[in-house]
Scaffold this active site. Structure first.
Site, PDB file in Angstrom:
ATOM      1  N   HIS A 115       0.781  -1.233   0.000  1.00  0.00           N
ATOM      2  CA  HIS A 115       0.000   0.000   0.000  1.00  0.00           C
ATOM      3  C   HIS A 115       0.817   1.290   0.000  1.00  0.00           C
ATOM      4  O   HIS A 115       0.443   2.240  -0.676  1.00  0.00           O
ATOM      5  CB  HIS A 115      -1.085  -0.070   1.076  1.00  0.00           C
ATOM      6  CG  HIS A 115      -2.145  -1.030   0.631  1.00  0.00           C
ATOM      7  ND1 HIS A 115      -2.096  -2.357   0.977  1.00  0.00           N
ATOM      8  CD2 HIS A 115      -3.177  -0.879  -0.236  1.00  0.00           C
ATOM      9  CE1 HIS A 115      -3.095  -2.979   0.372  1.00  0.00           C
ATOM     10  NE2 HIS A 115      -3.769  -2.112  -0.366  1.00  0.00           N
ATOM     11  N   ARG A 163     -10.276   3.660  -2.612  1.00  0.00           N
ATOM     12  CA  ARG A 163      -9.921   2.816  -1.461  1.00  0.00           C
ATOM     13  C   ARG A 163     -10.248   3.581  -0.172  1.00  0.00           C
ATOM     14  O   ARG A 163      -9.481   4.426   0.274  1.00  0.00           O
ATOM     15  CB  ARG A 163      -8.423   2.490  -1.479  1.00  0.00           C
ATOM     16  CG  ARG A 163      -7.976   1.507  -2.560  1.00  0.00           C
ATOM     17  CD  ARG A 163      -6.479   1.298  -2.463  1.00  0.00           C
ATOM     18  NE  ARG A 163      -6.013   0.101  -3.140  1.00  0.00           N
ATOM     19  CZ  ARG A 163      -5.459   0.106  -4.349  1.00  0.00           C
ATOM     20  NH1 ARG A 163      -5.328   1.225  -5.029  1.00  0.00           N
ATOM     21  NH2 ARG A 163      -5.028  -1.015  -4.888  1.00  0.00           N
ATOM     22  N   ARG A 218     -15.098   1.564  -2.871  1.00  0.00           N
ATOM     23  CA  ARG A 218     -14.967   0.261  -2.212  1.00  0.00           C
ATOM     24  C   ARG A 218     -15.154   0.429  -0.718  1.00  0.00           C
ATOM     25  O   ARG A 218     -14.582   1.333  -0.112  1.00  0.00           O
ATOM     26  CB  ARG A 218     -13.587  -0.327  -2.501  1.00  0.00           C
ATOM     27  CG  ARG A 218     -13.420  -1.715  -1.900  1.00  0.00           C
ATOM     28  CD  ARG A 218     -12.123  -2.353  -2.287  1.00  0.00           C
ATOM     29  NE  ARG A 218     -11.000  -1.717  -1.623  1.00  0.00           N
ATOM     30  CZ  ARG A 218      -9.734  -2.043  -1.864  1.00  0.00           C
ATOM     31  NH1 ARG A 218      -9.457  -2.961  -2.779  1.00  0.00           N
ATOM     32  NH2 ARG A 218      -8.753  -1.449  -1.218  1.00  0.00           N
ATOM     33  N   GLU A 276     -10.818 -11.353  -5.984  1.00  0.00           N
ATOM     34  CA  GLU A 276      -9.404 -11.297  -5.604  1.00  0.00           C
ATOM     35  C   GLU A 276      -8.976 -12.482  -4.748  1.00  0.00           C
ATOM     36  O   GLU A 276      -7.934 -12.442  -4.104  1.00  0.00           O
ATOM     37  CB  GLU A 276      -9.059  -9.964  -4.930  1.00  0.00           C
ATOM     38  CG  GLU A 276     -10.000  -9.543  -3.828  1.00  0.00           C
ATOM     39  CD  GLU A 276      -9.682  -8.162  -3.239  1.00  0.00           C
ATOM     40  OE1 GLU A 276      -8.610  -7.611  -3.496  1.00  0.00           O
ATOM     41  OE2 GLU A 276     -10.540  -7.662  -2.494  1.00  0.00           O
ATOM     42  N   ASN A 336      -3.822  -7.638  -7.266  1.00  0.00           N
ATOM     43  CA  ASN A 336      -2.784  -7.673  -6.213  1.00  0.00           C
ATOM     44  C   ASN A 336      -3.029  -8.847  -5.273  1.00  0.00           C
ATOM     45  O   ASN A 336      -2.145  -9.663  -5.022  1.00  0.00           O
ATOM     46  CB  ASN A 336      -2.791  -6.373  -5.390  1.00  0.00           C
ATOM     47  CG  ASN A 336      -2.654  -5.152  -6.261  1.00  0.00           C
ATOM     48  OD1 ASN A 336      -2.123  -5.242  -7.361  1.00  0.00           O
ATOM     49  ND2 ASN A 336      -3.128  -4.017  -5.785  1.00  0.00           N
ATOM     50  N   ARG A 381       2.281 -10.691  -0.793  1.00  0.00           N
ATOM     51  CA  ARG A 381       2.627  -9.575  -1.679  1.00  0.00           C
ATOM     52  C   ARG A 381       3.591  -8.573  -1.057  1.00  0.00           C
ATOM     53  O   ARG A 381       4.157  -7.739  -1.733  1.00  0.00           O
ATOM     54  CB  ARG A 381       1.346  -8.865  -2.147  1.00  0.00           C
ATOM     55  CG  ARG A 381       0.586  -8.132  -1.087  1.00  0.00           C
ATOM     56  CD  ARG A 381      -0.823  -7.794  -1.528  1.00  0.00           C
ATOM     57  NE  ARG A 381      -0.988  -6.371  -1.794  1.00  0.00           N
ATOM     58  CZ  ARG A 381      -2.164  -5.780  -1.979  1.00  0.00           C
ATOM     59  NH1 ARG A 381      -3.285  -6.494  -1.975  1.00  0.00           N
ATOM     60  NH2 ARG A 381      -2.251  -4.505  -2.204  1.00  0.00           N
ATOM     61  N   CYS A 404      -8.637  -3.742 -11.613  1.00  0.00           N
ATOM     62  CA  CYS A 404      -8.251  -2.545 -10.860  1.00  0.00           C
ATOM     63  C   CYS A 404      -6.979  -2.724 -10.053  1.00  0.00           C
ATOM     64  O   CYS A 404      -6.525  -1.788  -9.415  1.00  0.00           O
ATOM     65  CB  CYS A 404      -9.391  -2.089  -9.953  1.00  0.00           C
ATOM     66  SG  CYS A 404      -9.706  -3.218  -8.600  1.00  0.00           S
TER      67      CYS A 404
END
Ligand code: PEP
Ligand code: MG
Length: 531
Positions: free
Chosen positions: A180, A287, A323, A422, A445, A456, A493
């Site tokens: 992030h 976000r 979101r 996801e 992601n 990640r 996205c």
């Protein structure tokens, strides 16, 4: 030269500011001074009134009434007397407000009227705003210009708090492309190099450093010649950015003329202005969890309403896909209860957290629904694993809608609800999810980290945790094909949408919607025009 992962392109030369360890939030303990606490409370009430005044100037009708009602709650003689009593008996102003609001809520909850009982949400809002106002006594860090922020771990809230006027680049010992802080650095358009081993030991505050975000390197104590070389690179980069500006006025079409929808990912409503200036077709991913960072209490309904409304008004008839709160191991807002830890793979995160913390979720849904009266807002649910989760959310939305109708509050009755795909579960049951959701957004992601079982955030997982891996490519192709077959719009996205070398493949799978960080919009548009 130190090597790491180039996570946000560009070059910078600046003075290092090294931060080690997380900032600690202290909690006051021990005896309080009632006089001091009383003045703190009175000062916060003044700020509260000022904030309500400012907010209500931007609202009208029922929204304005709700805000004004909140001032009445705070100034209610019963409430005021209770807060004063609590303070005089030795409690801190914060404790006094929490206790008085709790009592006030209990009284309302005893009412036979559902409408009155629902006003407890306003009391929570008042409490949170007051606590937030009282906690804002931090002294901002004074930085000179051209600071390179270097940390062992860059937390999302550290990155969010950066002032672009002063900070020209960031670097850290941990993190990767899809972490992030990297996403935030790209959004802000500042170079970032992450996973630089030992950087906080090698570089000290005040040292001159060069950050090469394009190639993923850091040059400590550069000589004159290297500085000149990088000054030339900075100039060249600036010229290229200027040349790219012509793409802001162009539509996003492939070489054969097919229209592609290009949205922007944002974390803040102000960024919607930039998205509009870059000619984006809308906001594909707002976000919202970042709104919960860097504060001690979650934002209330009115504060969230003002934020969503702002983005909606800026974008006009273009969609703003917002979101709902997506907390995870890599983004835990200190103001939320998470039992101190979150396992990145299998814990109460994303939609699971919201469905477990229903009151918090309802505050966000109510704000989103109220904001839907002002523009084209669409709701996106993170980490969806099963269609049941979407059904559960739809039921809450229906109930809120009924309440709004009874109270004459405007909202879009046809607000659409999409699901992030996801997780492997969402991929394998994409048909079931697509049947329940109005649209699908592929979060590459997390999809990559969960399909590859490779964290990640972990440097060692770099090679595995890539969206170019065949398993991930197949998953993406499958989700697109399945959503298409169900007649549901599908977009990408995650950060892979801005990976120029992967774009031809995505178009071949049938992807027609992409949402990327602001700094990637023009590059993506140019690349699409050449495919
Ligand atoms: C994703 O997982 O691809 C995504 C867009 O969500 P986030 O990066 O915020 O987890
Ligand atoms: Mg995700």
């Amino acid at each position: 030269m130190l090597n790491g992962i180039g996570c946000s392109n560009g070059y910078a030369i600046g003075k290092a500011e090294v931060i080690k360890g997380e900032p600690v939030i202290s909690h006051q303990k021990g005896r309080t001074d009632p006089e001091k606490e009383l003045s703190k409370y009175i000062a916060a009430v003044r700020l509260f009134e000022q904030r309500i005044k400012e907010l209500s100037e931007r609202l009208d009708g029922e929204d304005k009434d709700i805000l004004i009602w909140q001032t009445y709650i705070l100034k209610d003689p019963y409430m005021d007397a209770e807060i004063n009593r609590q303070i005089m008996s030795g409690h801190s102003a914060e404790r006094a407000i929490i206790a008085a609001c709790e009592m006030y809520s209990k009284v309302l909850m005893m009412s036979p009227s559902e409408l009155i009982r629902q006003r407890t949400a306003d009391i929570d809002d008042v409490r949170n705003t007051m606590l937030e106002l009282m906690s804002n006594e931090k002294t901002p860090v004074q930085w000179s210009e051209n600071v390179v922020l270097i940390a062992d771990t860059l937390t999302p809230s550290m990155t969010l708090g950066l002032d672009k006027k002063h900070v020209c680049a960031v670097a850290a010992e941990t993190g990767g492309i899809t972490s992030h802080p990297a996403i935030l650095a790209r959004s802000m358009g500042i170079p970032a190099v992450l996973s630089v081993e030992g950087i906080t030991d090698i570089i000290s505050s005040g040292d001159t450093v060069i950050v090469d975000g394009t190639n993923g390197s850091i040059i400590p104590a550069p000589d004159e010649k290297t500085i000149e070389e990088y000054q030339a690179k900075i100039e060249e980069y600036r010229r290229r950015q200027q040349a790219m500006a012509e793409y802001a006025a162009k539509p996003t079409v492939t070489a054969s003329g097919e229209k592609i929808v290009l949205y922007a990912n944002i974390v803040d409503p102000e960024e919607a202005e930039q998205a509009k200036a870059l000619g984006c077709d809308g906001i594909g991913l707002f976000r919202t969890e970042f709104m919960f960072m860097d504060r001690q209490f979650p934002p209330g309904e009115n504060e969230q309403l003002a934020i969503y409304k702002k983005a909606a008004l800026i974008m006009g008839d273009r969609p703003v896909i917002i979101r709902t709160l997506d907390i995870g191991a890599d983004k835990i807002p200190p103001c939320l209860e998470t039992n101190g830890r979150l396992d990145p793979h299998s814990d109460v995160r994303g939609i699971r957290y919201s469905l477990k913390n229903i009151e918090l979720f309802k505050v966000q849904l109510r704000a989103l629904m109220r904001a839907s009266a002002f523009g084209y807002i669409r709701i996106l649910l993170p980490m969806i694993d099963t269609p049941d989760e979407i059904r559960e959310v739809r039921k809450i939305i229906r109930d809120i809608g009924e309440d709004f109708k009874n109270r004459g509050i405007d909202f879009n009755e046809n607000i659409t609800v999409g699901a992030m795909a996801e997780t492997p579960a969402a991929c394998l049951t994409a048909d079931l999810i697509a049947a329940e959701a109005d649209f699908i957004s592929i979060g590459t992601n997390d999809l990559t980290q969960f399909i590859m079982a490779a964290n990640r955030e972990e440097k060692e997982m770099r090679k595995l945790c890539r969206a170019s891996q065949p398993a991930v490519q197949r998953a993406i192709a499958h989700i697109i094909k399945t959503a298409d077959a169900a007649g549901k719009p599908v977009g990408i996205c995650g950060e892979a949408a801005a990976n120029l070398s992967l774009l031809p493949g995505f178009l071949e799978y049938g992807a027609k919607r992409f949402s990327v960080s602001l700094s990637s919009v023009l590059d993506v548009r140019k690349t699409i025009s050449e495919i």
